[in-house]
Design a protein around this motif. Structure first.
Motif, PDB file in Angstrom:
ATOM      1  N   MET A  66       0.843  -1.191   0.000  1.00  0.00           N
ATOM      2  CA  MET A  66       0.000   0.000   0.000  1.00  0.00           C
ATOM      3  C   MET A  66       0.883   1.247   0.000  1.00  0.00           C
ATOM      4  O   MET A  66       1.872   1.323   0.715  1.00  0.00           O
ATOM      5  CB  MET A  66      -0.905  -0.009   1.240  1.00  0.00           C
ATOM      6  N   ASP A  67       0.505   2.236  -0.810  1.00  0.00           N
ATOM      7  CA  ASP A  67       1.281   3.472  -0.900  1.00  0.00           C
ATOM      8  C   ASP A  67       0.988   4.377   0.298  1.00  0.00           C
ATOM      9  O   ASP A  67      -0.168   4.614   0.647  1.00  0.00           O
ATOM     10  CB  ASP A  67       0.934   4.212  -2.191  1.00  0.00           C
ATOM     11  N   GLN A  68       2.071   4.862   0.935  1.00  0.00           N
ATOM     12  CA  GLN A  68       1.952   5.802   2.038  1.00  0.00           C
ATOM     13  C   GLN A  68       2.953   6.936   1.836  1.00  0.00           C
ATOM     14  O   GLN A  68       4.100   6.684   1.497  1.00  0.00           O
ATOM     15  CB  GLN A  68       2.211   5.119   3.385  1.00  0.00           C
ATOM     16  N   THR A  69       2.513   8.162   2.040  1.00  0.00           N
ATOM     17  CA  THR A  69       3.403   9.316   1.920  1.00  0.00           C
ATOM     18  C   THR A  69       3.137  10.274   3.071  1.00  0.00           C
ATOM     19  O   THR A  69       2.105  10.208   3.745  1.00  0.00           O
ATOM     20  CB  THR A  69       3.205  10.059   0.586  1.00  0.00           C
ATOM     21  N   THR A  70       4.084  11.173   3.295  1.00  0.00           N
ATOM     22  CA  THR A  70       3.983  12.150   4.382  1.00  0.00           C
ATOM     23  C   THR A  70       3.747  13.541   3.801  1.00  0.00           C
ATOM     24  O   THR A  70       4.318  13.901   2.774  1.00  0.00           O
ATOM     25  CB  THR A  70       5.275  12.146   5.220  1.00  0.00           C
ATOM     26  N   LEU A  71       2.892  14.303   4.462  1.00  0.00           N
ATOM     27  CA  LEU A  71       2.559  15.646   4.003  1.00  0.00           C
ATOM     28  C   LEU A  71       2.571  16.587   5.204  1.00  0.00           C
ATOM     29  O   LEU A  71       1.904  16.333   6.216  1.00  0.00           O
ATOM     30  CB  LEU A  71       1.177  15.651   3.338  1.00  0.00           C
ATOM     31  N   ALA A  72       3.340  17.678   5.105  1.00  0.00           N
ATOM     32  CA  ALA A  72       3.391  18.674   6.179  1.00  0.00           C
ATOM     33  C   ALA A  72       2.085  19.458   6.219  1.00  0.00           C
ATOM     34  O   ALA A  72       1.512  19.797   5.176  1.00  0.00           O
ATOM     35  CB  ALA A  72       4.562  19.614   5.966  1.00  0.00           C
ATOM     36  N   ALA A  73       1.603  19.747   7.427  1.00  0.00           N
ATOM     37  CA  ALA A  73       0.343  20.482   7.584  1.00  0.00           C
ATOM     38  C   ALA A  73       0.462  21.470   8.734  1.00  0.00           C
ATOM     39  O   ALA A  73       1.019  21.159   9.787  1.00  0.00           O
ATOM     40  CB  ALA A  73      -0.806  19.516   7.847  1.00  0.00           C
ATOM     41  N   GLN A  74      -0.045  22.667   8.521  1.00  0.00           N
ATOM     42  CA  GLN A  74      -0.064  23.701   9.547  1.00  0.00           C
ATOM     43  C   GLN A  74      -1.459  23.777  10.161  1.00  0.00           C
ATOM     44  O   GLN A  74      -2.448  23.902   9.429  1.00  0.00           O
ATOM     45  CB  GLN A  74       0.306  25.063   8.957  1.00  0.00           C
ATOM     46  N   VAL A  75      -1.531  23.677  11.454  1.00  0.00           N
ATOM     47  CA  VAL A  75      -2.817  23.819  12.140  1.00  0.00           C
ATOM     48  C   VAL A  75      -3.206  25.295  12.141  1.00  0.00           C
ATOM     49  O   VAL A  75      -2.374  26.161  12.437  1.00  0.00           O
ATOM     50  CB  VAL A  75      -2.736  23.288  13.582  1.00  0.00           C
ATOM     51  N   ARG A  76      -4.439  25.592  11.776  1.00  0.00           N
ATOM     52  CA  ARG A  76      -4.883  26.988  11.742  1.00  0.00           C
ATOM     53  C   ARG A  76      -6.111  27.146  12.634  1.00  0.00           C
ATOM     54  O   ARG A  76      -6.982  26.267  12.685  1.00  0.00           O
ATOM     55  CB  ARG A  76      -5.187  27.436  10.305  1.00  0.00           C
ATOM     56  N   GLU A  77      -6.165  28.261  13.325  1.00  0.00           N
ATOM     57  CA  GLU A  77      -7.255  28.518  14.257  1.00  0.00           C
ATOM     58  C   GLU A  77      -8.421  29.236  13.575  1.00  0.00           C
ATOM     59  O   GLU A  77      -9.580  29.030  13.916  1.00  0.00           O
ATOM     60  CB  GLU A  77      -6.750  29.368  15.439  1.00  0.00           C
ATOM     61  N   LYS A  78      -8.088  30.089  12.601  1.00  0.00           N
ATOM     62  CA  LYS A  78      -9.122  30.914  11.989  1.00  0.00           C
ATOM     63  C   LYS A  78      -9.564  30.347  10.646  1.00  0.00           C
ATOM     64  O   LYS A  78      -8.812  29.648   9.967  1.00  0.00           O
ATOM     65  CB  LYS A  78      -8.609  32.350  11.812  1.00  0.00           C
ATOM     66  N   THR A  79     -10.800  30.675  10.276  1.00  0.00           N
ATOM     67  CA  THR A  79     -11.349  30.258   8.994  1.00  0.00           C
ATOM     68  C   THR A  79     -11.991  31.462   8.316  1.00  0.00           C
ATOM     69  O   THR A  79     -12.074  32.543   8.896  1.00  0.00           O
ATOM     70  CB  THR A  79     -12.400  29.148   9.174  1.00  0.00           C
TER      71      THR A  79
END
Length: 204
Positions: A1-14
Motif C-alpha cells: 500500500m502506498d503511504q506518503t507524508t505531508l506537512a500540515a499547519q494547524v490553523r485557528e481561523k477560517t
C-alpha cells in the motif's frame, strides 16, 4: 500500500480572508474529519506537495501521514478537493482520518481485461461502471479491481456479484447492478434476402 507524508499547519481561523492570505503564502485551507475526531481540524497544506503526495498508483486512496506543525500526526485519505475552473489550481482539500486497524469504504477503479468471445463474434463490450465501492482495511485498498472478460459471450451481462474481490476486500452494494454488457451483433443480410426485400410485391 502506498503511504506518503505531508506537512500540515494547524490553523485557528477560517473564512475567505484567511483563505486569501494562505494562498498568498502558496498554501491552501484544508480540513481533517472522521469518526475519531470530536471536531474537524482546520489545517493548511502546500497544494504542490499534496499533488505530489498522491502521485502513486493508488492516487486518492494513498494513505497520507499529515505531520502537524504543532506536534503529532494524523493518518488520512484525500476525500475531496476543489479546483479553480480556469487555472485548475487546487483551492481547498478535505481529508478523512483513518485508523490502520479499522475498515474504510472507498471507490476503486474497475479494469476489464481480455478480449471477450462475444466481441470476437461481432458484439460490442460496454462498461457501465468505472468504479466500485470496496470495504477493507486502509492497507488493503487495491490499486484497481481487475476482471477478465475473455469468456463473456454476445448478449451476456456482468454483474457486481459476479466479480471476485481481492483477499481482505468486499464489494459494497445494495442491488446487484450491471457493470458490463456485450451487445448481440446484428445478423448480416445476405444478397438473396436483400434482393427479395427490394423486389416489388404483387397484389393478392
Amino acid at each position: 500500500m502506498d503511504q506518503t507524508t505531508l506537512a500540515a499547519q494547524v490553523r485557528e481561523k477560517t473564512g475567505k480572508g484567511v483563505a486569501h492570505r494562505l494562498r498568498a503564502q502558496k498554501l491552501i485551507p484544508a480540513v481533517v474529519y472522521g469518526p475519531h475526531s470530536e471536531a474537524p481540524l482546520n489545517i493548511a497544506v502546500d497544494p504542490k506537495a499534496l499533488r505530489q503526495a498522491i502521485q502513486t498508483p493508488h492516487r486518492m486512496n494513498t494513505i497520507l501521514t499529515l505531520q502537524l506543525d504543532k506536534g503529532g500526526e494524523r493518518m488520512a485519505l484525500l476525500k475531496d478537493y476543489q479546483q479553480d475552473p480556469v487555472s485548475r489550481e487546487v483551492l481547498h482539500a478535505d481529508f478523512y482520518e483513518v485508523k490502520l486497524d479499522e475498515t474504510v469504504i472507498v471507490p476503486v477503479p474497475l479494469s476489464l481485461e481480455g478480449r471477450a468471445e462475444g466481441v470476437h463474434a461481432g458484439g460490442i463490450l460496454t462498461q457501465l461502471r468505472r468504479e466500485l465501492d470496496v470495504v477493507c482495511l486502509p492497507n488493503a485498498i487495491p490499486e484497481k479491481i481487475v476482471q477478465d472478460v475473455t469468456t463473456m459471450k454476445a448478449g451476456a451481462a456482468l454483474h457486481v456479484a459476479d466479480l471476485k474481490a481481492p483477499e481482505g476486500v468486499k464489494f459494497r452494494f445494495l442491488t446487484n447492478f450491471t457493470v458490463a454488457t456485450i451487445s448481440v451483433p446484428e445478423a448480416e443480410e445476405t444478397p438473396a434476402a436483400a434482393a427479395e426485400a427490394a423486389a416489388p410485391k404483387g397484389k393478392k
